[in-house]
Every structure is written in C-alpha cells, then in structure tokens.
Design an enzyme around this catalytic site. Structure first.
Site, short mmCIF file in Angstrom:
data_model
loop_
_atom_site.label_atom_id
_atom_site.label_comp_id
_atom_site.label_asym_id
_atom_site.label_seq_id
_atom_site.Cartn_x
_atom_site.Cartn_y
_atom_site.Cartn_z
NE ARG A 41 -2.25 -1.79 3.32
CZ ARG A 41 -2.67 -1.90 4.57
NH1 ARG A 41 -3.81 -1.33 4.93
NH2 ARG A 41 -1.98 -2.58 5.46
NE ARG A 50 -5.46 -5.92 -4.19
CZ ARG A 50 -5.53 -5.81 -2.86
NH1 ARG A 50 -4.43 -5.68 -2.15
NH2 ARG A 50 -6.69 -5.85 -2.24
#
Length: 354
Positions: A41, A50
């Site tokens: 992330r 994603r």
C-alpha cells in the site's frame, strides 16, 4: 534444482547476489537491502493495480502477483524481491472458509476449537496453488540475477487466526486451547506444519532463492510455552526444506525474549524486530547465523537526516556480524513515503560499499 544452488560449471544467476552471500555469511560488495511489505500500500502503482480486486483474488492471479512483486524492485533497487502473497493463501487453497476483510485482516468462518474442526485442514498439493508455480516462473524470468524470497506463515500464527477466527490482541482462545488441550493443539500445529512445508516446497521448486517463515504473533508467548508448544512445529517446517540448500529466514514480532529459541528451530538467518539492537541480538542468537533487520519502520516518517542517523546506528550495531541483511524491524507502514525507502536503499548501499 533450486535457484540458489550453484550448478556444475556456471554459477546460477542469483547465487552470487549480495543478498544470498549475506545469508550464507560470505563477504559482500555492500550490505543487501530488502523490506518486509515492500510490495504494497505504500506504492501508488500498487494501489492503482489493485483497484477493484480483492486481496485473495490478487494473490491468485499470476499476472498481478508478478507485477506487484516487481514494482518495489524497479522503484527502490532493493537486493531481493519477496513473493506477493498472504500467509492465509495455503489455507484458502485447501478449502478453509476465510476471507481477508479490508481494515480487519483474515476472518475465518468456522474457527478451529474442537477435534472435529481439524477436518478443515487437508494436505496441500502443488495443484492447489498452481498459480504460485506459474507466477514464480514468470518472476524468475523477469528478475534475472535478483533473488526471489518465498514465504509462508508459521504454524503458531496460522493457528492463532484459525482458533480466534481472526486477528486477536490477547490470543485468549488460542492460549486456552494450547493450555487446555495440549494434544489437540499439537495435532493442529503439526497439520499446519505439513501444509506450510508443502507451500514452501512449491515456491522453492518453482524457483525461489530463499524462504522466510513469518511468525507474526509468536511474541505473545513466554519462552517456556514457545519451546514446549510451538518450536517443534516451526522446526519441522524449517527442516522440511533444509535439503534444498536455500537460506531459511525466520522472523517474528516482539520476539526479543525468543530469539535464541527461534534460532534453535533451524533458520539460517534470524530476523530481528526493532526492539532489540543487532549487537544484542547476536549475543542471544549465538554464532553461525546471519541476522536481518532492523530499522524501526516509523523512523521513515522523520527527516532524511534522522533516517540516516538511525540507519547508521543499525549499521554500527551490525558491524561485527557474520552476515547482515538490512531490513526494517517490521513491515513497511502503508502511509510511508516511497521516496524515503528509495533513499534508504541508496544510502545503505553507498555507506557499506566495500
């Protein structure tokens, strides 16, 4: 033959990499660097890729796994890639009803608390995770001389998710089972050791150059409980892949009091979290093992000067080690500035150039 084995005649592409040399406690051209959760992330390109794809689905798509694994290697110039997956993937692959809930983590529909619940855990076959074999084949072709680290969750951490039904701060159900029904507990961990061993073997046989066994929650245990109730299963996993000759890394969080015992479980490299300095860690682990770590991930939110100063402290503590792989003392935090990681890799490489 694994990607880490020196074949007859020409050395394999990854064998002489700085990362594998450090794992083998051999002289290195510079201290190698990689980061736990380096693919994730903190990278905008990861978040974009994603979008709209659930975590477990993304772990089962070789195209996504390959691209996500390569992203931090391209961006940060780290010395090793780590296979993008999740510790619950092998459990999902054998049919355990679980999902990874955003903001929560793995959630298990039917927690294991009675003997009949063990029926959920059948053996893992290579066919169950054919997407892993495919993705690693694609990756090793792209990575060339950069080693790929395979990984799996250790039996205790997998058991804690299965028994609690999800993440837990106190592991009360887990410990209740461990203390209250030691026979069922031992059978549960042994079965998980078999599944974990099979998952690591698939990765090595597909081309992984090293493996890391993550025991994320084992720091919740006292040393005597670890030795009696957990160490045998971890040792079984590490022993199961010993014959491949790839370095085996073992890491847990909050494990300062367990470092010596975790080292005895059979790893070649001990990961150290940020709570114990590396010069103290080597005293606890003893000779014959490389160490990995251990900058506090939160340091990366400070100034570049502060990051360099704290990095210098880690490198100074590592000065007497037989082998050192530079890493954070836990995973990259999601809101970390990616440029701070890139600068850190360059700084360690420059500072330690031999």
């Amino acid at each position: 033959m694994s990607a880490n084995t020196r074949p007859t005649g020409q050395p394999s592409q990854t064998y002489d990499s700085a990362f594998l040399k450090a794992c083998r406690r051999e002289p290195v051209p510079h201290t190698p660097v990689w980061f736990m959760r380096q693919a994730g992330r903190s990278l905008p390109e990861y978040r974009k890729l994603r979008e709209g794809t659930q975590m477990l689905e993304s772990c089962m798509r070789p195209d996504l796994v390959t691209e996500i694994t390569l992203q931090p290697v391209r961006r940060h110039k780290v010395d090793a890639a780590i296979f993008f997956s999740d510790i619950v993937v092998p459990l999902k692959a054998i049919g355990v009803d679980l999902d990874i809930k955003p903001g929560i983590g793995p959630v298990v529909a039917q927690p294991i608390r009675r003997r009949e619940d063990l029926a959920q855990l059948r053996d893992l076959t290579p066919e169950d995770v054919s997407y892993v074999t495919e993705a690693i084949g694609m990756l090793t072709g792209e990575l060339g001389s950069t080693p790929l680290i395979g990984f799996a969750g250790a039996p205790f951490t997998l058991a804690s998710y299965l028994v609690e039904g999800g993440p837990s701060k106190n592991h009360e159900h887990t410990k209740a089972l461990m203390y209250g029904d030691p026979e069922l507990w031992a059978d549960l961990l042994d079965r998980l050791a078999e599944i974990t061993s099979a998952f690591l073997k698939v990765q090595i046989e597909a081309g992984a150059s090293a493996v890391q066994l993550f025991d994320s929650w084992v720091g919740a245990l006292a040393p005597a409980d670890y030795r009696r109730s957990v160490m045998p299963a971890s040792a079984k996993v590490l022993e199961s892949v010993a014959s491949y000759g790839v370095p085996r890394i073992h890491f847990g969080v909050g494990t300062g009091e367990l470092l010596g015992l975790m080292g005895e479980a059979g790893a070649d490299v001990m990961g150290v979290d940020y709570r114990v300095s590396l010069d103290e860690a080597v005293r606890r682990v003893g000779p014959g093992k490389a160490l990995q770590g251990n900058l506090d991930p939160a340091v990366l939110f400070s100034t570049p000067e502060a990051v360099e100063a704290k990095t210098d402290e880690v490198l100074a503590a590592a000065a007497g080690l037989e082998g050192h792989v530079f890493n954070l003392g836990h995973g990259v935090l999601p809101t970390t500035d990616p440029d701070a990681l890139t600068r850190l890799v360059d700084y360690v490489h420059t500072k330690t150039a031999r």
